[in-house]
Enzyme design. Structure first.
Site, PDB file in Angstrom:
ATOM      1  N   CYS A 133     -10.352  -5.440 -12.528  1.00  0.00           N
ATOM      2  CA  CYS A 133      -9.276  -5.059 -11.599  1.00  0.00           C
ATOM      3  C   CYS A 133      -7.921  -5.517 -12.117  1.00  0.00           C
ATOM      4  CB  CYS A 133      -9.535  -5.665 -10.223  1.00  0.00           C
ATOM      5  SG  CYS A 133     -10.872  -4.894  -9.288  1.00  0.00           S
ATOM      6  N   CYS A 213     -12.739   2.372  -6.890  1.00  0.00           N
ATOM      7  CA  CYS A 213     -13.348   2.861  -8.119  1.00  0.00           C
ATOM      8  C   CYS A 213     -14.829   3.149  -7.890  1.00  0.00           C
ATOM      9  CB  CYS A 213     -13.180   1.843  -9.240  1.00  0.00           C
ATOM     10  SG  CYS A 213     -11.462   1.650  -9.793  1.00  0.00           S
ATOM     11  N   CYS A 239      -8.702  -6.160  -4.638  1.00  0.00           N
ATOM     12  CA  CYS A 239      -8.663  -5.951  -6.088  1.00  0.00           C
ATOM     13  C   CYS A 239      -7.650  -6.863  -6.782  1.00  0.00           C
ATOM     14  CB  CYS A 239      -8.349  -4.494  -6.405  1.00  0.00           C
ATOM     15  SG  CYS A 239      -6.709  -3.956  -5.870  1.00  0.00           S
TER      16      CYS A 239
END
Length: 242
Positions: A133, A213, A239
């Protein structure tokens, strides 16, 4: 998590003091009014929206477009998104007439070093999701926000976790962050979709109320928290960009 130097926002002004002042003057306004003051009066040409083009993103983007569809919209194209998200991004860009959507990708040299294509079978997201991330979202966002003293998010308190005490105006890392929908409820979000006839993200009907994601997002079961499908089995709930 391994460390890569993180660019810092310019410190030539006091973001904390600015956020406090803005919160006093505008913090209780309804989202459309707050956005109009921030975009047109306080930060003309110097504020951006950061959007994942996820499950609820259409709402904040619609409100921003109503003020100025040329407001910069930053989309972090991590290279790991669902294809449906990329399609949805293009649908909303066209639907809302957004004229300055910036798809920001990770630094290719850093990817080549830390997460190369054809590398180990266990990709970086499997070995170190926090660093993944950082590489694909945090650092690209810092680059994208250079020159912007303020930015807008679509976060809401009902998402839970660290967002439960979210304020409409805050200061983070030397910038003012505006959260116009902080106090909104799921009912209000659904009403906005109906009122503006907004298309839903294709994955919402498949059980994804929060979409990040692809490798780190799964559908949620009935009764689970909105963000329960993010980073399952890990302690992380964000994230790193917030």
């Amino acid at each position: 998590m391994r460390s890569i130097a993180r660019p810092q926002a310019p410190q030539s002004w006091d973001a904390g003091a600015a956020a406090q002042d803005l919160a006093v003057r505008y913090g209780d306004l309804a989202a459309p009014d707050l956005l109009r003051h921030m975009i047109e009066r306080e930060f003309p040409g110097r504020i951006a929206v950061v959007s994942s083009f996820g499950a609820e993103s259409a709402v904040i983007l619609t409100l921003v477009a109503a003020v100025d569809p040329a407001t910069p919209v930053i989309f972090l194209d991590t290279g790991k998104h669902f294809s449906a998200t990329l399609t949805y991004r293009d649908i909303l860009m066209d639907r809302l007439k957004l004229t300055d959507v910036r798809s920001i990708e990770p630094d290719p040299l850093q990817l080549a070093e830390h997460d190369p294509v054809g590398g180990p079978e266990d990709e970086l997201w499997q070995r170190d999701s926090g660093f993944c991330c950082h590489l694909r979202k945090v650092l690209p966002l810092e680059r994208a926000l250079e020159g912007f003293p303020a930015w807008i998010t679509g976060r809401k308190r009902f998402h839970g976790g660290e967002r439960s005490a979210l304020t409409t105006v805050e200061a983070v890392d030397g910038r003012v962050k505006i959260n116009p929908l902080a106090r909104w409820t799921p009912v209000e979000v659904a009403a906005a979709f109906r009122a503006h006839r907004l298309p839903p993200h294709p994955l919402v009907d498949e059980g994804y109320p929060s979409i990040g994601c692809a490798p780190c997002t799964r559908p949620v079961a009935i009764g689970e928290a909105v963000r329960a499908g993010r980073w399952v089995g890990l302690e992380k709930t964000e994230c790193g960009i917030h």
